[in-house]
Design a protein around this motif. Structure first.
Motif, short mmCIF file in Angstrom:
data_model
loop_
_atom_site.label_atom_id
_atom_site.label_comp_id
_atom_site.label_asym_id
_atom_site.label_seq_id
_atom_site.Cartn_x
_atom_site.Cartn_y
_atom_site.Cartn_z
N GLY A 224 0.78 -1.20 0.00
CA GLY A 224 -0.09 -0.06 -0.08
C GLY A 224 0.93 1.18 0.09
N GLU B 252 0.53 3.17 -3.34
CA GLU B 252 -0.87 3.96 -3.45
C GLU B 252 -0.94 5.22 -2.61
N SER B 253 -0.27 5.14 -1.36
CA SER B 253 -0.15 6.37 -0.72
C SER B 253 0.73 7.45 -1.33
#
Length: 324
Positions: free
Chosen positions: A316, A319-320
Motif C-alpha cells: 500500500g 498507493e499512498s
C-alpha cells in the motif's frame, strides 16, 4: 524427438510465479498452460521447449522441468540455461541477511520471498523490451513485444505448441515503421506487399523509431554480446548510446539483460519510495536516488530495487505515494 524430465534445486527460496509475473523488462511473462510456465529457449543454438513448474507454496523445494527438442541436448546444458535465466545459483539467503540488517528493508522480505531476477535469454530482446517499457504500462509493453515475436521471430513447433524466438537486430531494423497509408503520404512507398506488417501496428507509439535505430546499432555498431564482459561503468556508457535509453532504461538493460547487480533502475516511483524511506518524504530527483541506491546497497542494488518496488505495490506504500 528428445523428451526428458529434469529436477533443479535452487540455492534458497524461489517463487516461480512471482518472478515470472513481476514485470521485469527482460521479456514478457512465459505462457502458463496446464499448470506450468512454458517458453522456447535457445540452448547452445538449439531450439528447446521448456515447461517448468513447482509444487504450490513450496518455495524451498525442487523445480520440475519438461524439455522437448528435435536435437539432443545434455541435461547439464538445460539446467544451466534455466538456472541462468532465473538466477537460481544466487544465494538468496545472503540477500536476506543484507535486507534484515536494515530496519527499512527488512519488511520487503515478507512480501517478496522467493522473488528472483528474471534474466533475459536474449539481451537484444531486453534492450527492445526496456525501450518499449519507458512511460508505458507493463500490460502494454508485454503485448507489443509478444506481437513483435509472433510477426518477425522464427517459428518453432513442438508437441506442446508453437513458439517464436525474438527477431534478430538485422531483421528488426528492416521492419517498416508505418502502415501503407502513412508511407504514401510521405512519398516513400514501395511495393504494397512490403508494408503489410509494420512496427507501429504493435502499439509501440513514438518508441518505434528508437527501437528500429537500436536494432540498426546493435547490428552495425555496438557488439551487444560483449556488454556483459565490460565493467559496469563502461557498459552503462555504451548502452546510453542507444536512442530512447536514459539512466533508468540503461540500468534495466544491465540488470535484467546482463545480471549486473550493482545497477539501480530509478523511475519517478522508485525515487518517491527512496524519498519516503530514507529522506523523511522530502522528494528527491531520480539521479540523486540512483546515486544513493548504488552507494547504499552496493552489489545488492538491483535486487533491492526489485524488492522495494514489489513491496511498495503490495503493502500500500505506492498507493499512498500516488495521493501526494
Amino acid at each position: 524427438m528428445m523428451q526428458k524430465t529434469l529436477r533443479i534445486h535452487p540455492n534458497g527460496p524461489f517463487d516461480l510465479k512471482l518472478t515470472i509475473q513481476s514485470g521485469q523488462t527482460s521479456q514478457p511473462p512465459w505462457k502458463f498452460v496446464n499448470g506450468e510456465f512454458q517458453e522456447l529457449l535457445m540452448i547452445q543454438g538449439k531450439p528447446c521447449f521448456i515447461g517448468i513448474h513447482q509444487k504450490p507454496d513450496d518455495l524451498d523445494g525442487p523445480l520440475t522441468l519438461r524439455a522437448e527438442s528435435k536435437y539432443e541436448i545434455e541435461d547439464d546444458e538445460i539446467r544451466s540455461k534455466v538456472c541462468e535465466i532465473f538466477d537460481l545459483e544466487h544465494d538468496l539467503m545472503e540477500l536476506y541477511s543484507f535486507l534484515e540488517s536494515s530496519e527499512k528493508l527488512q519488511p520487503t522480505i515478507g512480501f517478496c520471498r522467493g522473488l528472483r531476477l528474471f534474466k533475459a535469454q536474449d539481451p537484444f530482446e531486453c534492450i527492445i523490451s526496456s525501450i518499449c517499457s519507458a512511460n508505458n504500462s507493463i500490460a502494454r509493453w508485454n503485448k507489443s513485444i509478444l506481437q513483435i515475436k509472433e510477426k518477425w521471430g522464427d517459428e518453432f513447433d513442438f508437441a506442446s505448441g508453437e513458439f517464436h524466438s525474438f527477431p534478430s537486430p538485422e531483421t528488426l531494423m528492416k521492419v517498416p515503421e508505418h502502415d501503407i497509408e502513412e508511407m504514401e503520404l510521405c512519398g516513400c512507398i514501395g511495393e504494397p506487399s512490403d508494408y503489410k506488417e509494420n512496427l507501429k501496428s504493435c502499439g509501440v507509439g513514438y518508441r518505434c523509431s528508437y527501437m528500429k535505430e537500436a536494432a540498426r546499432m546493435a547490428h552495425e555498431e555496438i557488439d551487444i554480446t560483449k556488454l556483459g564482459d565490460m565493467d559496469y561503468d563502461n557498459a552503462f556508457n555504451e548502452v546510453l548510446k542507444f536512442p530512447g535509453v536514459g539512466p533508468k532504461v540503461a540500468d534495466c538493460i544491465l540488470f535484467y539483460g546482463y545480471g549486473m547487480g550493482q545497477a539501480f533502475p530509478v523511475d519517478v516511483w522508485i525515487g518517491r519510495i527512496i524519498s519516503a524511506l530514507y529522506f523523511k518524504r522530502e522528494e528527491i530527483k531520480p539521479p540523486k536516488a540512483r546515486t544513493f541506491g548504488m552507494e547504499e546497497f552496493g552489489e545488492h542494488a538491483g535486487y533491492v530495487q526489485l524488492y522495494l518496488f514489489h513491496y511498495a505495490r503490495k503493502s500500500g506504500l505506492l498507493e499512498s505515494l500516488k495521493k501526494k
